[in-house]
Motif scaffolding. Structure first.
Motif, PDB file in Angstrom:
ATOM      1  N   ASP A 180       7.627 -11.473  13.706  1.00 26.56           N
ATOM      2  CA  ASP A 180       8.104 -11.698  12.336  1.00 26.56           C
ATOM      3  C   ASP A 180       7.103 -11.143  11.321  1.00 26.56           C
ATOM      4  N   TYR A 181       5.823 -11.356  11.593  1.00 27.47           N
ATOM      5  CA  TYR A 181       4.791 -10.854  10.685  1.00 27.47           C
ATOM      6  C   TYR A 181       4.813  -9.325  10.650  1.00 27.47           C
ATOM      7  N   ALA A 182       4.949  -8.712  11.828  1.00 25.13           N
ATOM      8  CA  ALA A 182       4.973  -7.251  11.885  1.00 25.13           C
ATOM      9  C   ALA A 182       6.211  -6.698  11.197  1.00 25.13           C
ATOM     10  N   ARG A 183       7.355  -7.325  11.413  1.00 20.32           N
ATOM     11  CA  ARG A 183       8.584  -6.855  10.753  1.00 20.32           C
ATOM     12  C   ARG A 183       8.448  -6.932   9.243  1.00 20.32           C
ATOM     13  N   ALA A 184       7.902  -8.028   8.749  1.00 21.53           N
ATOM     14  CA  ALA A 184       7.721  -8.179   7.300  1.00 21.53           C
ATOM     15  C   ALA A 184       6.790  -7.115   6.755  1.00 21.53           C
ATOM     16  N   GLY A 185       5.724  -6.821   7.520  1.00 23.19           N
ATOM     17  CA  GLY A 185       4.780  -5.811   7.069  1.00 23.19           C
ATOM     18  C   GLY A 185       5.388  -4.418   7.039  1.00 23.19           C
ATOM     19  N   PHE A 186       6.094  -4.053   8.109  1.00 25.46           N
ATOM     20  CA  PHE A 186       6.685  -2.716   8.158  1.00 25.46           C
ATOM     21  C   PHE A 186       7.804  -2.557   7.125  1.00 25.46           C
ATOM     22  N   SER A 187       8.508  -3.638   6.831  1.00 23.99           N
ATOM     23  CA  SER A 187       9.561  -3.536   5.820  1.00 23.99           C
ATOM     24  C   SER A 187       8.988  -3.341   4.424  1.00 23.99           C
ATOM     25  N   ASP A 188       7.700  -3.638   4.253  1.00 20.98           N
ATOM     26  CA  ASP A 188       7.062  -3.515   2.942  1.00 20.98           C
ATOM     27  C   ASP A 188       6.377  -2.162   2.755  1.00 20.98           C
ATOM     28  N   LEU A 189       6.516  -1.279   3.740  1.00 24.19           N
ATOM     29  CA  LEU A 189       5.905   0.043   3.609  1.00 24.19           C
ATOM     30  C   LEU A 189       6.546   0.824   2.467  1.00 24.19           C
ATOM     31  N   ARG A 190       5.778   1.695   1.840  1.00 21.40           N
ATOM     32  CA  ARG A 190       6.257   2.506   0.731  1.00 21.40           C
ATOM     33  C   ARG A 190       6.407   3.971   1.174  1.00 21.40           C
ATOM     34  N   SER A 191       7.396   4.633   0.635  1.00 26.23           N
ATOM     35  CA  SER A 191       7.611   6.042   0.936  1.00 26.23           C
ATOM     36  C   SER A 191       6.715   6.901   0.044  1.00 26.23           C
ATOM     37  N   PRO A 192       5.776   7.661   0.609  1.00 26.36           N
ATOM     38  CA  PRO A 192       4.928   8.529  -0.224  1.00 26.36           C
ATOM     39  C   PRO A 192       5.734   9.534  -1.036  1.00 26.36           C
ATOM     40  N   ARG A 193       6.831  10.050  -0.476  1.00 26.01           N
ATOM     41  CA  ARG A 193       7.658  11.002  -1.213  1.00 26.01           C
ATOM     42  C   ARG A 193       8.333  10.343  -2.404  1.00 26.01           C
ATOM     43  N   TYR A 208       5.168   1.576  -8.001  1.00 28.26           N
ATOM     44  CA  TYR A 208       5.952   1.506  -6.766  1.00 28.26           C
ATOM     45  C   TYR A 208       5.044   1.389  -5.544  1.00 28.26           C
ATOM     46  N   ALA A 209       3.897   2.087  -5.594  1.00 30.21           N
ATOM     47  CA  ALA A 209       2.961   2.074  -4.463  1.00 30.21           C
ATOM     48  C   ALA A 209       2.106   0.820  -4.423  1.00 30.21           C
ATOM     49  N   GLY A 210       2.334  -0.113  -5.325  1.00 26.23           N
ATOM     50  CA  GLY A 210       1.631  -1.384  -5.271  1.00 26.23           C
ATOM     51  C   GLY A 210       0.392  -1.474  -6.118  1.00 26.23           C
ATOM     52  N   ASN A 211       0.134  -0.463  -6.946  1.00 26.15           N
ATOM     53  CA  ASN A 211      -1.059  -0.485  -7.805  1.00 26.15           C
ATOM     54  C   ASN A 211      -0.605  -0.468  -9.259  1.00 26.15           C
ATOM     55  N   LEU A 212      -0.219  -1.627  -9.768  1.00 23.21           N
ATOM     56  CA  LEU A 212       0.297  -1.730 -11.129  1.00 23.21           C
ATOM     57  C   LEU A 212      -0.777  -1.408 -12.157  1.00 23.21           C
ATOM     58  N   GLN A 213      -2.013  -1.789 -11.883  1.00 25.48           N
ATOM     59  CA  GLN A 213      -3.096  -1.546 -12.834  1.00 25.48           C
ATOM     60  C   GLN A 213      -3.266  -0.049 -13.105  1.00 25.48           C
ATOM     61  N   ASN A 214      -3.339   0.748 -12.046  1.00 26.47           N
ATOM     62  CA  ASN A 214      -3.449   2.197 -12.227  1.00 26.47           C
ATOM     63  C   ASN A 214      -2.203   2.770 -12.884  1.00 26.47           C
ATOM     64  N   GLY A 215      -1.060   2.164 -12.600  1.00 22.25           N
ATOM     65  CA  GLY A 215       0.175   2.618 -13.224  1.00 22.25           C
ATOM     66  C   GLY A 215       0.141   2.447 -14.729  1.00 22.25           C
ATOM     67  N   VAL A 216      -0.338   1.302 -15.188  1.00 23.38           N
ATOM     68  CA  VAL A 216      -0.436   1.045 -16.631  1.00 23.38           C
ATOM     69  C   VAL A 216      -1.430   2.015 -17.263  1.00 23.38           C
ATOM     70  N   ILE A 270      -1.524  -1.925   5.276  1.00 22.60           N
ATOM     71  CA  ILE A 270      -0.567  -2.796   5.960  1.00 22.60           C
ATOM     72  C   ILE A 270      -0.667  -2.611   7.473  1.00 22.60           C
ATOM     73  N   ARG A 271      -0.697  -1.351   7.908  1.00 23.82           N
ATOM     74  CA  ARG A 271      -0.782  -1.086   9.342  1.00 23.82           C
ATOM     75  C   ARG A 271      -2.088  -1.635   9.932  1.00 23.82           C
ATOM     76  N   GLU A 272      -3.168  -1.551   9.174  1.00 20.05           N
ATOM     77  CA  GLU A 272      -4.444  -2.059   9.662  1.00 20.05           C
ATOM     78  C   GLU A 272      -4.406  -3.584   9.782  1.00 20.05           C
ATOM     79  N   ARG A 273      -3.764  -4.263   8.825  1.00 20.47           N
ATOM     80  CA  ARG A 273      -3.650  -5.725   8.928  1.00 20.47           C
ATOM     81  C   ARG A 273      -2.813  -6.125  10.139  1.00 20.47           C
ATOM     82  N   ILE A 274      -1.732  -5.386  10.380  1.00 19.87           N
ATOM     83  CA  ILE A 274      -0.906  -5.680  11.555  1.00 19.87           C
ATOM     84  C   ILE A 274      -1.715  -5.449  12.827  1.00 19.87           C
ATOM     85  N   ARG A 275      -2.468  -4.362  12.856  1.00 22.29           N
ATOM     86  CA  ARG A 275      -3.297  -4.049  14.025  1.00 22.29           C
ATOM     87  C   ARG A 275      -4.318  -5.156  14.279  1.00 22.29           C
TER      88      ARG A 275
END
Length: 302
Positions: A180-193, A208-216, A270-275
């Motif tokens: 369940d933890y792995a599924r949740a993590g992989f579903s939260d991946l972002r598309s670089p394109r 979108y990539a999860g860095n709102l501060q840099n976005g602002v 995300i992948r490193e946390r799952i690993r």
């Protein structure tokens, strides 16, 4: 130099060469070298332990069973970070050493991030009767590889590993939570394109990539320089407008590329946390230590 002196010098040279070529004697018997290699392995000095084991096999060929020697060498190579060397060594044709080597090879492939290869190696058990311990270790590595590849449904369908003791070796609840933890993590991946495309709107790709501060920050910087460019041309200050416009273009393009890279970084975290979670759950290091004790030279007395 007189002929007699030359003969003596030549004899001494030949004797010293013979002494160097032959095995050591006092204080350096096979048990001494083996004990030293064990102490080095116990202390985590795997490369030196591998060197001593090679020296032992060179001085006293056949003193250690070839299967035991093979497993020990692979274990020490893995401990020394020589993952490619473990994989290049290949697997023995048969016997428990084949299954033990497969476990170490699968771990080496996972250490290199080659989970497909680790999965292929860990599935040799149908062709090799590995027994409960080694078979269970390979089954765990197949499960780990599938999870790290994002194939969680296939991992859920794996049969539980055979345990050496009734009720041991597999915790269905813990594995279900891990999936369940792995599924949740992989579903939260972002598309670089997608992040790159959304970067066409300043700051949106970062958000979108999860860095709102840099976005602002990207939105403000591009917006400010764009406004300065507009007002510079409106006031007939073309040179300043060109400078501001070029600066705005640089930050605009950099924001798009930055959003792409931010998505890669986000996915990597995300992948490193799952690993890390998978490794904490399955403790493959404990399997390797047990293999070294059962099928290798072991650590000796404590």
């Amino acid at each position: 130099m007189p002929c007699a002196a030359r003969a003596v010098a030549l004899f001494a040279l030949l004797c010293s060469a013979g002494a160097l070529a032959g095995p050591p004697t006092a204080g350096f018997g096979p048990e001494d070298i083996l004990g030293f290699a064990r102490r080095l392995a116990r202390g985590g000095e795997y490369f030196r332990a591998h060197t001593e084991l090679s020296r032992l096999n060179s001085y006293y060929p056949g003193y250690i069973d070839p299967g035991v020697l093979r497993v020990s060498e692979l274990f020490l190579l893995y401990g020394g970070g020589r993952y490619e060397s473990v994989l290049n060594a290949g697997l023995p044709e048969s016997g428990p050493g084949r299954c033990a080597a497969a476990v170490l090879s699968a771990d080496s492939a996972m250490a290199l991030g080659d989970y497909e290869r680790a999965l292929k190696i860990s599935r040799i058990s149908p062709d090799a009767p590995c027994g409960p311990f080694l078979g269970g270790a390979l089954c765990r590595r197949a499960f780990m590889s599938l999870v790290l590849l994002g194939k969680t449904d296939e991992a859920a369908g794996l049969p539980p590993p055979e345990a050496e003791e009734p009720g041991g070796g597999f915790d269905p609840d813990a594995h279900a939570k891990l999936l369940d933890y792995a599924r949740a993590g992989f579903s939260d991946l972002r598309s670089p394109r997608a992040a790159l495309a959304l970067g066409a709107v300043p700051g949106l790709g970062y958000a979108y990539a999860g860095n709102l501060q840099n976005g602002v920050i990207a939105f403000i910087v591009v917006g400010v320089f764009s406004a300065l460019t507009y007002f510079s041309f409106r006031t007939d200050n073309a040179p300043l407008g060109i400078v501001f416009g070029a600066t705005a273009a640089v930050f605009y393009g950099g924001g798009m590329v930055g959003a792409y890279r931010e998505a890669l970084r986000y996915n990597g975290s995300i992948r490193e946390r799952i690993r890390e979670t998978v490794y904490d759950e399955f403790r493959p290091d404990a399997d390797r230590d047990e293999i070294f004790r059962r099928y290798g030279i072991g650590y000796g007395g404590y």
